[in-house]
Design an enzyme around this catalytic site. Structure first.
Site, PDB file in Angstrom:
ATOM      1  N   LYS A   1       0.782-119.088 -29.345  1.00 16.40           N
ATOM      2  CA  LYS A   1       1.829-119.213 -30.367  1.00 16.40           C
ATOM      3  C   LYS A   1       3.214-119.085 -29.742  1.00 16.40           C
ATOM      4  O   LYS A   1       4.124-119.839 -30.072  1.00 16.40           O
ATOM      5  CB  LYS A   1       1.666-118.133 -31.450  1.00 16.40           C
TER       6      LYS A   1
ATOM      7  N   ARG B   1       0.557-111.070 -40.553  1.00 14.17           N
ATOM      8  CA  ARG B   1      -0.692-110.843 -39.834  1.00 14.17           C
ATOM      9  C   ARG B   1      -1.744-110.185 -40.716  1.00 14.17           C
ATOM     10  O   ARG B   1      -2.849-109.940 -40.259  1.00 14.17           O
ATOM     11  CB  ARG B   1      -0.391-109.915 -38.666  1.00 14.17           C
TER      12      ARG B   1
ATOM     13  N   ARG C   1      -2.179-113.646 -17.887  1.00 13.65           N
ATOM     14  CA  ARG C   1      -0.904-113.708 -18.618  1.00 13.65           C
ATOM     15  C   ARG C   1       0.113-112.719 -18.073  1.00 13.65           C
ATOM     16  O   ARG C   1      -0.175-111.543 -17.893  1.00 13.65           O
ATOM     17  CB  ARG C   1      -1.167-113.444 -20.103  1.00 13.65           C
TER      18      ARG C   1
ATOM     19  N   ARG D   1       1.200-107.151 -19.945  1.00  9.66           N
ATOM     20  CA  ARG D   1       1.225-106.359 -21.167  1.00  9.66           C
ATOM     21  C   ARG D   1       0.081-105.372 -21.129  1.00  9.66           C
ATOM     22  O   ARG D   1      -1.055-105.759 -20.871  1.00  9.66           O
ATOM     23  CB  ARG D   1       1.096-107.279 -22.377  1.00  9.66           C
TER      24      ARG D   1
ATOM     25  N   ARG E   1      -7.935-106.378 -30.384  1.00 11.48           N
ATOM     26  CA  ARG E   1      -6.922-107.211 -31.059  1.00 11.48           C
ATOM     27  C   ARG E   1      -7.578-108.440 -31.687  1.00 11.48           C
ATOM     28  O   ARG E   1      -7.203-108.869 -32.776  1.00 11.48           O
ATOM     29  CB  ARG E   1      -5.831-107.618 -30.075  1.00 11.48           C
TER      30      ARG E   1
HETATM   31  P1  ADP Z   1      -0.516-111.458 -29.690  1.00  8.44           P
HETATM   32  O1  ADP Z   1      -0.213-112.545 -30.664  1.00  8.44           O
HETATM   33  O2  ADP Z   1      -0.837-111.989 -28.336  1.00  8.44           O
HETATM   34  O3  ADP Z   1      -1.461-110.421 -30.186  1.00  8.44           O
HETATM   35  P2  ADP Z   1       1.995-110.127 -30.229  1.00  8.44           P
HETATM   36  O4  ADP Z   1       3.013-110.002 -29.187  1.00  8.44           O
HETATM   37  O5  ADP Z   1       2.235-111.054 -31.375  1.00  8.44           O
HETATM   38  O6  ADP Z   1       0.698-110.553 -29.434  1.00  8.44           O
HETATM   39  O7  ADP Z   1       1.632-108.692 -30.848  1.00  8.44           O
HETATM   40  C1  ADP Z   1       1.384-107.567 -30.049  1.00  8.44           C
HETATM   41  C2  ADP Z   1       1.071-106.352 -30.910  1.00  8.44           C
HETATM   42  O8  ADP Z   1       2.189-106.061 -31.748  1.00  8.44           O
HETATM   43  C3  ADP Z   1      -0.080-106.535 -31.875  1.00  8.44           C
HETATM   44  O9  ADP Z   1      -1.319-106.292 -31.251  1.00  8.44           O
HETATM   45  C4  ADP Z   1       0.268-105.494 -32.951  1.00  8.44           C
HETATM   46  O10 ADP Z   1      -0.062-104.195 -32.526  1.00  8.44           O
HETATM   47  C5  ADP Z   1       1.771-105.573 -33.013  1.00  8.44           C
HETATM   48  N1  ADP Z   1       2.219-106.556 -34.042  1.00  8.44           N
HETATM   49  C6  ADP Z   1       2.888-107.707 -33.828  1.00  8.44           C
HETATM   50  N2  ADP Z   1       3.116-108.360 -34.975  1.00  8.44           N
HETATM   51  C7  ADP Z   1       2.572-107.598 -35.956  1.00  8.44           C
HETATM   52  C8  ADP Z   1       2.453-107.729 -37.360  1.00  8.44           C
HETATM   53  N3  ADP Z   1       2.937-108.784 -38.023  1.00  8.44           N
HETATM   54  N4  ADP Z   1       1.815-106.724 -38.026  1.00  8.44           N
HETATM   55  C9  ADP Z   1       1.313-105.667 -37.413  1.00  8.44           C
HETATM   56  N5  ADP Z   1       1.379-105.486 -36.092  1.00  8.44           N
HETATM   57  C10 ADP Z   1       2.003-106.429 -35.354  1.00  8.44           C
END
Ligand code: ADP
Length: 271
Positions: free
Chosen positions: A9, A83, A122, A155, A166
């Site tokens: 994404k 999410r 990554r 990360r 996740r």
């Molecule tokens: P990815 O899409 O690769 O999981 P992100 O960078 O989008 O990685 O998200 C990393 C972490 O940030 C998630 O695992 C979660 O803990 C937190 N996070 C990000 N966006 C949200 C969201 N909309 N709601 C809840 N937690 C979030």
């Protein structure tokens, strides 16, 4: 921008931002910046993110809407939000109250086994959110960001065990949103008069009904042409950035990505 963790994404949003005059907001990037800045939000989010959990819905909504409310006359992409079903409902209510309901949901569909095998490759530039992959999208100099020359980082939540959690959170909490958006997309459009709408918003070409599209592939390169076609079809007046074959030669590669510092400022009320 909807999809599993690691589906690409962020990479695909960056490409859209590079090509078109639009902004991308990544909630993961916003949260990582908050952690790095040591804010209250960062402190709350750090432990949750480290174990691959989800940050509470209301907190996420505030982080995102604080940002969105400053972007009246811009097209934008949300990457990583909503999410959960509740986040989707809260976002919809917020956008409806502003007279700017969501127009497009793109589901980036990548098989689990592909994602799991590439996550170990990554690397990210934390301040900008730029993502590299040592196999198919390596930085020009190993370990360093192409644009700033700053060091890249892994990360912490990309380790296999946390990543599996996740992915599980995606199936439990995020995937149900697709059904929600599918139902919204099939709804009749009701035109509400007197909605609170910023005058600039009237200038954007705005499809009057939510559209949900799925693009499938095992790499962002494979997915990109389909995604680009969807965007040009749905938003014919979206301006490509100035000159060059991709329309991006004269701009900073991630000119439209909401700068981490700016994002932090937007959420300063939460500190
Ligand atoms: P990815 O899409 O690769 O999981 P992100 O960078 O989008 O990685 O998200 C990393 C972490 O940030 C998630 O695992 C979660 O803990 C937190 N996070 C990000 N966006 C949200 C969201 N909309 N709601 C809840 N937690 C979030």
């Amino acid at each position: 921008m909807f999809g599993k963790p690691g589906a690409g994404k962020g990479t695909l949003s960056s490409r859209l931002v590079k090509k078109y005059d639009l902004l991308s907001i990544s909630t993961g990037d916003l949260l990582r910046q908050q952690i790095q800045d040591g804010t209250e939000v960062g402190k709350q989010a750090e432990e949750i993110m480290a174990r691959g959990g989800l940050v509470p819905d209301e907190l996420m909504l505030r982080i995102v809407t604080d940002k969105l409310d400053t972007l009246h006359d811009k097209h934008w992409i949300l990457d990583g939000f909503p999410r959960t079903l509740r986040q989707g409902q809260l976002l919809e209510a917020h956008l409806q109250s502003r007279g700017t309901p969501l127009t497009l949901v793109v589901n980036i569909n990548v098989p689990d086994e592909v994602i799991i095998s590439r996550i170990s490759d990554r690397w990210v530039h934390i301040p900008s959110g730029r993502v590299y992959n040592t196999s198919y999208n390596p930085p020009r100099v190993a370990g360093y960001d192409d644009v700033t020359g700053e060091p890249l980082a892994r990360r912490a939540d990309d380790d296999p065990e946390t990543f599996t959690r996740r992915l599980q959170a995606f199936y439990n909490s995020t995937n149900p949103l697709l059904e929600y958006y599918g139902a919204l997309a099939n709804q009749e459009v009701v035109t509400t008069e007197n909605v609170h709408q910023h005058p600039h918003q009237l200038l954007l070409d705005r499809p009057d009904k939510l559209v949900v599209r799925t693009v499938t592939g095992s790499t962002s390169d494979i997915i990109w042409p389909d995604l680009d076609r969807i965007i040009t079809t749905m938003f014919p007046t979206l301006t490509p950035r100035a000159s060059g074959p991709e329309g991006a030669q004269n701009t900073t590669p991630l000119a439209g990505v909401v700068a981490a510092s700016e994002a932090a400022a937007a959420t300063s009320s939460l500190k």
